[in-house]
Design a protein around this motif. Structure first.
Motif, PDB file in Angstrom:
ATOM      1  N   ARG A 170      -4.578  -3.517  12.913  1.00  0.00           N
ATOM      2  CA  ARG A 170      -5.665  -4.365  12.410  1.00  0.00           C
ATOM      3  C   ARG A 170      -6.364  -5.114  13.530  1.00  0.00           C
ATOM      4  O   ARG A 170      -7.584  -5.291  13.510  1.00  0.00           O
ATOM      5  N   ALA A 171      -5.607  -5.552  14.522  1.00  0.00           N
ATOM      6  CA  ALA A 171      -6.231  -6.264  15.642  1.00  0.00           C
ATOM      7  C   ALA A 171      -7.207  -5.352  16.367  1.00  0.00           C
ATOM      8  O   ALA A 171      -8.281  -5.778  16.802  1.00  0.00           O
ATOM      9  N   GLN A 172      -6.841  -4.077  16.505  1.00  0.00           N
ATOM     10  CA  GLN A 172      -7.728  -3.104  17.148  1.00  0.00           C
ATOM     11  C   GLN A 172      -8.928  -2.810  16.255  1.00  0.00           C
ATOM     12  O   GLN A 172     -10.059  -2.673  16.734  1.00  0.00           O
ATOM     13  N   ALA A 173      -8.704  -2.719  14.952  1.00  0.00           N
ATOM     14  CA  ALA A 173      -9.770  -2.354  14.022  1.00  0.00           C
ATOM     15  C   ALA A 173     -10.838  -3.431  13.919  1.00  0.00           C
ATOM     16  O   ALA A 173     -11.988  -3.132  13.588  1.00  0.00           O
ATOM     17  N   GLU A 174     -10.494  -4.680  14.193  1.00  0.00           N
ATOM     18  CA  GLU A 174     -11.481  -5.755  14.108  1.00  0.00           C
ATOM     19  C   GLU A 174     -12.675  -5.491  15.009  1.00  0.00           C
ATOM     20  O   GLU A 174     -13.804  -5.874  14.692  1.00  0.00           O
ATOM     21  N   SER A 236       3.545   4.412  16.766  1.00  0.00           N
ATOM     22  CA  SER A 236       2.557   4.581  17.827  1.00  0.00           C
ATOM     23  C   SER A 236       1.308   3.755  17.566  1.00  0.00           C
ATOM     24  O   SER A 236       0.741   3.164  18.487  1.00  0.00           O
ATOM     25  N   VAL A 237       0.862   3.703  16.320  1.00  0.00           N
ATOM     26  CA  VAL A 237      -0.359   2.968  15.985  1.00  0.00           C
ATOM     27  C   VAL A 237      -0.171   1.465  16.174  1.00  0.00           C
ATOM     28  O   VAL A 237      -1.086   0.757  16.592  1.00  0.00           O
ATOM     29  N   THR A 238       1.022   0.967  15.864  1.00  0.00           N
ATOM     30  CA  THR A 238       1.288  -0.466  15.946  1.00  0.00           C
ATOM     31  C   THR A 238       1.028  -1.019  17.339  1.00  0.00           C
ATOM     32  O   THR A 238       0.656  -2.195  17.496  1.00  0.00           O
ATOM     33  N   GLY A 240      -1.410  -0.566  19.194  1.00  0.00           N
ATOM     34  CA  GLY A 240      -2.814  -0.896  19.422  1.00  0.00           C
ATOM     35  C   GLY A 240      -3.506   0.019  20.405  1.00  0.00           C
ATOM     36  O   GLY A 240      -4.701  -0.139  20.666  1.00  0.00           O
ATOM     37  N   ARG A 241      -2.778   0.988  20.946  1.00  0.00           N
ATOM     38  CA  ARG A 241      -3.372   1.907  21.923  1.00  0.00           C
ATOM     39  C   ARG A 241      -3.563   3.317  21.360  1.00  0.00           C
ATOM     40  O   ARG A 241      -3.933   4.229  22.090  1.00  0.00           O
ATOM     41  N   ALA A 242      -3.293   3.497  20.078  1.00  0.00           N
ATOM     42  CA  ALA A 242      -3.350   4.825  19.490  1.00  0.00           C
ATOM     43  C   ALA A 242      -3.877   4.745  18.053  1.00  0.00           C
ATOM     44  O   ALA A 242      -3.908   3.673  17.443  1.00  0.00           O
ATOM     45  N   PHE A 243      -4.292   5.897  17.558  1.00  0.00           N
ATOM     46  CA  PHE A 243      -4.685   6.004  16.151  1.00  0.00           C
ATOM     47  C   PHE A 243      -4.063   7.265  15.571  1.00  0.00           C
ATOM     48  O   PHE A 243      -3.680   8.192  16.299  1.00  0.00           O
ATOM     49  N   ASN A 256       2.480  -4.774   8.160  1.00  0.00           N
ATOM     50  CA  ASN A 256       1.379  -5.676   7.846  1.00  0.00           C
ATOM     51  C   ASN A 256       0.229  -5.579   8.837  1.00  0.00           C
ATOM     52  O   ASN A 256      -0.914  -5.905   8.503  1.00  0.00           O
ATOM     53  N   ASP A 257       0.547  -5.142  10.076  1.00  0.00           N
ATOM     54  CA  ASP A 257      -0.495  -5.119  11.093  1.00  0.00           C
ATOM     55  C   ASP A 257      -1.154  -3.744  11.248  1.00  0.00           C
ATOM     56  O   ASP A 257      -1.862  -3.497  12.227  1.00  0.00           O
ATOM     57  N   VAL A 258      -0.956  -2.838  10.285  1.00  0.00           N
ATOM     58  CA  VAL A 258      -1.587  -1.519  10.308  1.00  0.00           C
ATOM     59  C   VAL A 258      -2.300  -1.292   8.981  1.00  0.00           C
ATOM     60  O   VAL A 258      -1.764  -1.619   7.919  1.00  0.00           O
ATOM     61  N   SER A 259      -3.503  -0.718   9.035  1.00  0.00           N
ATOM     62  CA  SER A 259      -4.262  -0.427   7.819  1.00  0.00           C
ATOM     63  C   SER A 259      -4.946   0.924   7.940  1.00  0.00           C
ATOM     64  O   SER A 259      -5.134   1.451   9.038  1.00  0.00           O
ATOM     65  N   TRP A 260      -5.327   1.462   6.774  1.00  0.00           N
ATOM     66  CA  TRP A 260      -6.094   2.701   6.706  1.00  0.00           C
ATOM     67  C   TRP A 260      -7.566   2.362   6.575  1.00  0.00           C
ATOM     68  O   TRP A 260      -7.951   1.466   5.821  1.00  0.00           O
TER      69      TRP A 260
END
Length: 302
Positions: A170-174, A236-238, A240-243, A256-260
């Protein structure tokens, strides 16, 4: 030893982790771990060496692995021979990938059960490549795969198309997401957590070609033979350097810190084909495939 213990032990060694083996066997990880500990205690031998990164067999474990494979091969051969004398009904051996729309199979299976109550369905998870090999070797009756197979020996029918979205911290997605979702080219600079090409070469090549056309490097993928399970994606997504890519219906519990997020314009569409032997004359297989085709189309979430 019991046959089920041999299958458990083989799965643990072949998968290299209890988590992956439990998923393959459709049992809980604690139950599988306890079964392996109980087996070692009963035999009075250490069979497995447990590392932080996985599990490897000891010398005794490698001996047991070879013997278990031999015993199971003979066991399965005997069961197959006896099955030819069973007039109680047919078995439909179904291959399925790790991810499917949740409503794709239930209605088709219910329709099959109503029309052919003597047909029993045996399902197992396998990659597209493994399923196609199984169909050609006569080990599967129907496969649900990510690519349409070439050649005249197999028939195929498109069952579902899924617009893929993206799993992001989520921090990356912002910094990347808009009210419409995430643009694919906005993911440049992040690493794609991808599945091994060996599992579905044609689908892998199609997907990576689209990524590159949007300036996204495919990066490194999971080693050949290792499925991309949900835990690997999320870990890996958590960072913040990957998707990772996932369909709208992705039902795995997420931190909680990952979303679709949807991808703007739906540039990536994953297709699933039902595949069966072209020379099959089984009416129950035809009915099952037809029931899959009659599934209502899915709508992506708003």
């Amino acid at each position: 030893m019991e046959i089920r213990e041999m299958r458990m032990f083989i799965a643990v060694v072949e998968e290299g982790t209890v988590t992956a083996a439990a998923r393959r066997l459709h049992i809980s990880q604690p139950a599988l771990s306890q079964a392996m500990v109980a087996l070692e205690r009963r035999l009075g031998l250490q069979l497995l060496v447990r590392h932080r990164t996985g599990i490897t067999p000891t010398d005794a474990g490698r001996t047991l692995l070879a013997e278990s494979r031999a015993v199971l091969a003979r066991h399965d051969q005997a069961v197959a021979a006896l099955t030819r004398h069973d007039s109680s009904g047919d078995v439909l051996r179904l291959g399925i990938p790790l991810e499917l729309p949740p409503e794709l199979l239930p209605a088709a299976l219910a329709s099959l059960s109503a029309a052919y109550p003597q047909t029993r369905v045996q399902a197992r998870h396998a990659s597209s490549a493994e399923q196609l090999d199984g169909l050609r070797d006569g080990e599967l009756d129907v496969g649900l795969v990510r690519e349409r197979p070439p050649g005249p020996d197999l028939d195929a029918m498109l069952t579902v198309e899924e617009p893929l979205g993206v799993l992001l911290a989520r921090a990356q997605a912002e910094a990347l997401a808009t009210d419409r979702g995430v643009r694919l080219d906005a993911l440049a600079g992040l690493e794609w957590v991808g599945f091994p090409r060996s599992g579905s070469p044609a689908w892998f090549d199609e997907l990576t070609a689209v990524l590159r056309s949007h300036g996204v490097s495919p990066g490194s993928q999971a080693p050949a033979g290792e499925p991309l399970i949900a835990e690997v994606k999320l870990a890996s997504v958590t960072s913040g350097r990957a998707f990772a890519l996932a369909p709208p219906h992705w039902s795995q519990p997420m931190p909680n810190d990952v979303s679709w997020y949807p991808l703007v314009g739906s540039p990536l569409v994953r297709r699933t084909w039902a595949v069966w032997a072209a020379d099959s004359r089984r009416l129950d297989i035809a009915h099952f495939v037809d029931a899959l085709q009659n599934e209502p189309p899915r709508e992506p979430p708003p």
